[in-house]
Design a protein around this motif. Sequence first.
Motif, PDB file in Angstrom:
ATOM      1  N   LEU A   1     -46.865   0.072 -86.784  1.00 33.36           N
ATOM      2  CA  LEU A   1     -46.244  -0.015 -85.468  1.00 33.36           C
ATOM      3  C   LEU A   1     -45.806   1.367 -85.012  1.00 33.36           C
TER       4      LEU A   1
ATOM      5  N   HIS B   1     -36.210 -14.409 -78.350  1.00 32.21           N
ATOM      6  CA  HIS B   1     -37.118 -14.382 -79.513  1.00 32.21           C
ATOM      7  C   HIS B   1     -36.809 -13.206 -80.433  1.00 32.21           C
TER       8      HIS B   1
ATOM      9  N   HIS C   1     -35.556 -13.693 -84.273  1.00 32.63           N
ATOM     10  CA  HIS C   1     -36.343 -13.019 -85.319  1.00 32.63           C
ATOM     11  C   HIS C   1     -35.425 -12.190 -86.217  1.00 32.63           C
TER      12      HIS C   1
ATOM     13  N   ARG D   1     -42.617 -16.714 -79.389  1.00 27.69           N
ATOM     14  CA  ARG D   1     -43.593 -15.622 -79.379  1.00 27.69           C
ATOM     15  C   ARG D   1     -45.014 -16.131 -79.175  1.00 27.69           C
TER      16      ARG D   1
ATOM     17  N   LEU E   1     -45.457 -16.540 -75.581  1.00 22.31           N
ATOM     18  CA  LEU E   1     -45.644 -15.252 -74.914  1.00 22.31           C
ATOM     19  C   LEU E   1     -47.045 -14.694 -75.136  1.00 22.31           C
ATOM     20  N   GLY E   2     -47.632 -15.014 -76.292  1.00 21.82           N
ATOM     21  CA  GLY E   2     -48.982 -14.557 -76.600  1.00 21.82           C
ATOM     22  C   GLY E   2     -49.085 -13.120 -77.071  1.00 21.82           C
ATOM     23  N   ASN E   3     -47.971 -12.522 -77.521  1.00 26.36           N
ATOM     24  CA  ASN E   3     -47.992 -11.138 -77.992  1.00 26.36           C
ATOM     25  C   ASN E   3     -48.378 -11.130 -79.471  1.00 26.36           C
ATOM     26  N   ALA E   4     -49.596 -10.676 -79.775  1.00 24.52           N
ATOM     27  CA  ALA E   4     -50.138 -10.753 -81.138  1.00 24.52           C
ATOM     28  C   ALA E   4     -49.295  -9.977 -82.147  1.00 24.52           C
ATOM     29  N   GLU E   5     -48.785  -8.826 -81.766  1.00 20.66           N
ATOM     30  CA  GLU E   5     -47.992  -8.000 -82.683  1.00 20.66           C
ATOM     31  C   GLU E   5     -46.684  -8.704 -83.062  1.00 20.66           C
ATOM     32  N   LEU E   6     -46.016  -9.281 -82.066  1.00 20.35           N
ATOM     33  CA  LEU E   6     -44.769  -9.991 -82.326  1.00 20.35           C
ATOM     34  C   LEU E   6     -45.005 -11.260 -83.149  1.00 20.35           C
ATOM     35  N   ILE E   7     -46.078 -11.968 -82.824  1.00 17.94           N
ATOM     36  CA  ILE E   7     -46.439 -13.181 -83.580  1.00 17.94           C
ATOM     37  C   ILE E   7     -46.689 -12.822 -85.035  1.00 17.94           C
TER      38      ILE E   7
ATOM     39  N   SER F   1     -45.567 -10.303 -86.738  1.00 19.58           N
ATOM     40  CA  SER F   1     -44.330  -9.887 -87.393  1.00 19.58           C
ATOM     41  C   SER F   1     -43.509 -11.093 -87.856  1.00 19.58           C
TER      42      SER F   1
END
Length: 198
Positions: free
Chosen positions: A12, A136, A140, A166, A169-175, A177
Amino acid sequence: MTDAPGSSDLLLSIAGAGTEYRLCLPHLLPEAIDQAAMLAAAQAVLAQNSKSESAQALRAQSMATFMLLCAGELDAAEGVLDRVIAAQAAMGDARTRSASELRLVQVLQRLGRVNEAVRLASEVVAQQSNDSPVRHFALHHLGKALMQAGAHGEARAALVEALALRLALGNAELIASTRQALTLLESRPLAATPPHEA
């Protein structure tokens, strides 16, 4: 500076080249790939913004504290965050104050002050409505602090809720994590009594 051998596969960055970090075991806390470069980046941001108390300057200082955390400068990060959070509270800037408080949660975790980290993360979650864009993140970080405290059931509940938000939201990086935190949690033996309740 790593708590234990091993780190996540996620690479990251908070502010581009020189500010890359990984989440390291055993608590998935951030650690700079290049500590000297991360520290230099933090110092540059602080030098540019520390003379102002504008909302933008306070946000930049808060971001710099995350860099200080990644570089292992925990006392400096805590000191700046204490000042920034107080200024954001005085301005009534609840959203950015929450982001700063979540950075402080991670500093407290790294310092081993887990009860304080859980308490602060719980307060941030309680301040967020169900549709808050910060919820979120708060869940987390609460889940990770609870996991460090050994409160695995509560940690799982917080992380599952964070993951659901998450995924929406569809954010792959957050998902990725949050999924990593849940995977780590599932690999740990259950604690008989959560330390933060003892």
